[in-house]
Enzyme design. Structure first.
Site: not given
Ligand SMILES: Nc1nc2c(ncn2[C@@H]2O[C@H](COP(=O)(O)OP(=O)(O)OP(=O)(O)O)[C@@H](O)[C@H]2O)c(=O)[nH]1
Length: 306
Positions: A177, A185, A190, A194, A220
């Site tokens: 992860d 983002n 965004h 990506d 992610e």
């Molecule tokens: N750019 C982009 N962002 C995405 C995609 N799918 C999910 N996300 C974003 O990925 C982020 C995941 O955030 P969290 O689950 O809070 O986790 P994190 O910020 O990585 O924090 P930790 O995992 O605890 O380190 C969210 O803000 C989603 O909107 C995608 O296809 N593209």
């Protein structure tokens, strides 16, 4: 230009076919025996074959059989030219895989119409196959990274899990992860997020072997099943990936400083779990610990950390 190979043991017939079809705008190649014909298919790669049935040594049925058995030319369109107009002969030609037949003596108008018809059908079939392949790809691939999507990952990983379980072979499962991805983002936008996902997917794939199963199972979040790998082998692979990722310098700030992108990974080896889901839960628990202990680390369920 469409290339046609005519195979007939009578030179006079070949001359008529060659001249007539060249006048119609086809590129013609001719062979006087089945063997020569097969050799020319290899060398000249024709788009269609006109095949005489009654030939010494190797008759048209045998030539057709050889073509259909070939991995490379199995789909080559073949029109049979035959003087034997008995229904049983014509039926046999179609049963052995001819696309069409023309009975001798033939009119050029009919022959050209059949050639064009067979070529058109072949083109449609190729188009349909390509579309089917594209659809299959859409169903299995994650569009962003080209890795397996969640459903396809679990399908393939479950199959590998069952093989390893019955063969009592080692196997490791990892969940990875990207750290603070929301922040990435929010800070860089965004589309940049990506780009990071795509770059990470590429890096991950290049760190693994061809038969490892790798998929993007969430935004992610990525998962890998490594057949025939002990957890410490997997640990070394994902540790190398972790350091490579930081060195990629995927994100930079306006003042020129680099914002490192890091990843946390949880790994588990084959246990007495009866289902893959059980291993995934253990890998997820290891990932949770990696996040809790400060991220940017790899944890095996035995407690090894970096
Ligand atoms: N750019 C982009 N962002 C995405 C995609 N799918 C999910 N996300 C974003 O990925 C982020 C995941 O955030 P969290 O689950 O809070 O986790 P994190 O910020 O990585 O924090 P930790 O995992 O605890 O380190 C969210 O803000 C989603 O909107 C995608 O296809 N593209």
């Amino acid at each position: 230009m469409t290339k046609i190979l005519a195979i007939d043991d009578t030179p006079y017939n070949l001359d008529i076919l060659k001249n007539g079809l060249e006048d119609e705008g086809f590129d013609m190649v001719t062979a006087q025996s089945g063997r020569e014909g097969l050799m020319l298919i290899d060398q000249e790669r024709p788009d269609l074959v006109l095949l005489d049935i009654g030939m010494p040594e190797m008759d048209g049925h045998q030539v057709l059989q050889q073509i259909r058995l070939s991995d490379e030319y199995g789909d080559l369109p073949v029109i049979i030219l035959t003087a034997n107009t008995e229904d049983s002969n014509l039926a046999r030609c179609l049963e052995s895989g001819a696309n069409d037949y023309v009975t001798k003596p033939f009119s050029f108008t009919a022959l050209v119409a059949r050639v064009n018809n067979v070529l058109r059908t072949q083109k449609d079939a190729i188009k349909l196959t390509r579309e089917a392949e594209k659809l299959r790809d859409l169903a299995y691939r994650d569009e962003m990274t080209g890795l397996l999507n969640r459903r396809a990952f679990f399908e393939r990983a479950n199959a590998e899990f069952e093989i390893a379980k019955s063969a009592r072979e080692p196997l490791s499962v990892a969940i990875l992860d990207i750290d603070h991805f929301k922040q990435i983002n929010d800070t860089y936008g965004h589309p940049k997020g990506d780009d990071v996902l795509r770059a990470f997917g590429k890096l991950l794939k290049s760190s693994l072997r061809l038969h490892d199963v790798v998929g993007r199972i969430g935004g992610e979040e990525f998962a890998v099943l490594l057949p025939n790998s002990k957890p410490m082998d997997a640990y070394n692979i994902f540790e190398r990936l972790r350091t490579r990722l930081i060195k990629e310098h995927l994100l930079s700030n306006e003042d020129g400083t680099i914002r490192p992108v890091t990843v946390s990974s949880g790994i588990v080896g084959m246990t007495d779990q009866k289902e893959l889901d059980g291993l995934m839960i253990l890998a997820d628990m290891a990932l949770y610990r990696a996040k809790n202990q400060g991220r940017n680390r790899t944890i095996v369920e035995t407690g090894v950390t970096s």
